[in-house]
Design a protein around this motif. Structure first.
Motif, PDB file in Angstrom:
ATOM      1  N   HIS A  90       1.082  -0.998  -0.052  1.00 15.50           N
ATOM      2  CA  HIS A  90       0.306   0.333   0.045  1.00 15.50           C
ATOM      3  C   HIS A  90       0.920   1.811   0.129  1.00 15.50           C
ATOM      4  CE1 HIS A  90      -3.407  -2.050   0.734  1.00 15.50           C
ATOM      5  NE2 HIS A  90      -3.136  -2.888   0.692  1.00 15.50           N
ATOM      6  N   ASN A 109      -2.830  -1.403  -8.357  1.00 15.34           N
ATOM      7  CA  ASN A 109      -3.549  -2.473  -7.766  1.00 15.34           C
ATOM      8  C   ASN A 109      -2.585  -3.357  -8.213  1.00 15.34           C
ATOM      9  OD1 ASN A 109      -5.948  -0.942  -6.676  1.00 15.34           O
ATOM     10  ND2 ASN A 109      -7.120  -1.569  -9.309  1.00 15.34           N
ATOM     11  N   CYS A 113      -1.903  -5.034  -4.464  1.00 18.78           N
ATOM     12  CA  CYS A 113      -1.896  -6.642  -3.337  1.00 18.78           C
ATOM     13  C   CYS A 113      -1.284  -7.174  -4.251  1.00 18.78           C
ATOM     14  CB  CYS A 113      -3.082  -6.515  -4.055  1.00 18.78           C
ATOM     15  SG  CYS A 113      -3.162  -6.648  -5.653  1.00 18.78           S
ATOM     16  N   THR A 116      -1.019  -9.881  -0.717  1.00 17.23           N
ATOM     17  CA  THR A 116      -2.175 -10.046  -0.439  1.00 17.23           C
ATOM     18  C   THR A 116      -3.061 -10.970  -1.859  1.00 17.23           C
ATOM     19  OG1 THR A 116      -3.301  -7.644  -0.818  1.00 17.23           O
ATOM     20  CG2 THR A 116      -1.823  -8.599   1.714  1.00 17.23           C
ATOM     21  N   ARG A 118      -6.441 -10.150  -3.773  1.00 13.90           N
ATOM     22  CA  ARG A 118      -7.413  -8.734  -3.452  1.00 13.90           C
ATOM     23  C   ARG A 118      -8.642 -10.456  -4.293  1.00 13.90           C
ATOM     24  NH1 ARG A 118      -8.414  -4.019  -7.282  1.00 13.90           N
ATOM     25  NH2 ARG A 118      -7.242  -5.084  -8.868  1.00 13.90           N
ATOM     26  N   ARG A 119     -10.105  -9.196  -4.166  1.00 10.18           N
ATOM     27  CA  ARG A 119     -10.940 -10.161  -4.749  1.00 10.18           C
ATOM     28  C   ARG A 119     -10.882  -9.891  -6.092  1.00 10.18           C
ATOM     29  NH1 ARG A 119     -16.537 -11.043  -1.914  1.00 10.18           N
ATOM     30  NH2 ARG A 119     -15.122  -9.720  -0.956  1.00 10.18           N
ATOM     31  N   MET A 121      -8.835 -10.433  -8.705  1.00  7.03           N
ATOM     32  CA  MET A 121      -7.761 -10.239  -9.449  1.00  7.03           C
ATOM     33  C   MET A 121      -8.139  -9.971 -10.715  1.00  7.03           C
ATOM     34  SD  MET A 121      -5.381 -12.760  -6.630  1.00  7.03           S
ATOM     35  CE  MET A 121      -3.682 -11.951  -6.998  1.00  7.03           C
ATOM     36  N   ASP A 125      -2.724  -8.540 -11.952  1.00  2.67           N
ATOM     37  CA  ASP A 125      -2.206  -8.084 -10.120  1.00  2.67           C
ATOM     38  C   ASP A 125      -1.721 -10.155 -10.255  1.00  2.67           C
ATOM     39  OD1 ASP A 125      -4.131  -6.154  -9.498  1.00  2.67           O
ATOM     40  OD2 ASP A 125      -5.791  -7.334  -9.260  1.00  2.67           O
ATOM     41  N   GLU A 179      -8.051  -9.656   3.248  1.00  2.00           N
ATOM     42  CA  GLU A 179      -7.783  -9.252   1.618  1.00  2.00           C
ATOM     43  C   GLU A 179      -7.489 -11.235   1.109  1.00  2.00           C
ATOM     44  OE1 GLU A 179      -7.583  -5.686  -1.483  1.00  2.00           O
ATOM     45  OE2 GLU A 179      -6.093  -5.786   0.613  1.00  2.00           O
ATOM     46  N   THR A 180      -6.242 -11.645   1.688  1.00  2.00           N
ATOM     47  CA  THR A 180      -6.317 -12.662   1.096  1.00  2.00           C
ATOM     48  C   THR A 180      -6.967 -13.982   0.608  1.00  2.00           C
ATOM     49  OG1 THR A 180      -3.679 -12.109   2.461  1.00  2.00           O
ATOM     50  CG2 THR A 180      -4.076 -14.456   1.096  1.00  2.00           C
ATOM     51  N   ASP A 182     -10.398 -13.712   1.024  1.00  2.00           N
ATOM     52  CA  ASP A 182     -11.473 -13.155   0.339  1.00  2.00           C
ATOM     53  C   ASP A 182     -10.352 -13.562  -1.175  1.00  2.00           C
ATOM     54  OD1 ASP A 182     -12.813 -11.678   1.928  1.00  2.00           O
ATOM     55  OD2 ASP A 182     -12.780  -9.787   0.878  1.00  2.00           O
ATOM     56  N   ALA A 183      -9.768 -13.407  -1.378  1.00  2.00           N
ATOM     57  CA  ALA A 183      -8.344 -13.228  -2.544  1.00  2.00           C
ATOM     58  C   ALA A 183      -8.630 -14.939  -3.353  1.00  2.00           C
ATOM     59  CB  ALA A 183      -7.269 -12.889  -2.523  1.00  2.00           C
TER      60      ALA A 183
END
Length: 195
Positions: A90, A109, A113, A116, A118-119, A121, A125, A179-180, A182-183
């Protein structure tokens, strides 16, 4: 400003900012990211730039990162409340946006991420996530397998990489960033739907 930082300038910045070991890692991530971008018909220059900038804040002291987050509170969101090992992605994205002229959300992005996931991707990503976790100097037993897997099937590799990350963190009693999880859930659902 003078527009977005070039790949060459990003490389010079990484060299100047990072320890020799972290700089070598950064070059390895770039090399793998470019290979993965070509393989997956993604933008090679975006992949190179995101790779070169992904760890730019890795060696920044925690208090400096927290200052950066409070100075850029709207972009930073709730990052300071999340596990500190994920802060540097970040922080790097904030530096890229505020100081290096990177306005491309896809690049920002992917930098943000890279630790982690992310949702939902994007391809970029996944490229940066995999290039980081499986870069050439990584010596843990699964690294070589993940490198090969990433070159075969980026989605399968990202799912496996996220699953391994979650397992390692749990094994070591470390917090798993939401977030991980979620990903992983999001990628797993997409992967199963693809079958």
């Amino acid at each position: 400003g003078a527009g977005m930082i070039t790949v060459d300038a990003a490389k010079a910045l990484a060299k100047r900012t990072l320890s020799p070991r972290r700089y070598e890692h950064t070059l390895n991530v770039r090399r793998l990211a470019v290979r993965l971008a070509k393989k997956n018909h993604a933008d090679v220059e975006k992949a190179a730039l995101a790779a070169l900038l992904h760890d730019i804040a890795k060696e920044m002291p925690k208090d400096k990162m927290l200052q950066l987050f409070s100075d850029n509170a709207i972009i930073a969101g709730n990052i300071a409340q999340r596990p500190s090992p994920v802060w540097h992605g970040h922080a790097a994205a904030i530096l890229a946006k505020t100081q290096l002229g990177v306005e491309d959300e896809e690049i920002l992005n992917a930098i943000r991420c890279h630790t982690t996931g992310r949702r939902d991707m994007t391809v970029l990503d996944k490229i940066i996530y995999m290039a980081d976790i499986a870069s050439e100097e990584r010596t843990y037993p699964e690294a070589e397998h993940l490198r090969a897997r990433a070159m075969e099937d980026l989605d399968a590799a990202a799912l496996e990489g996220l699953g391994m990350s979650i397992a390692w963190l749990k094994r070591d009693g470390k917090p798993v960033d939401a977030e991980t999880l979620d990903a992983y859930a999001s990628l797993r659902a997409q992967f199963l739907a693809r079958k």
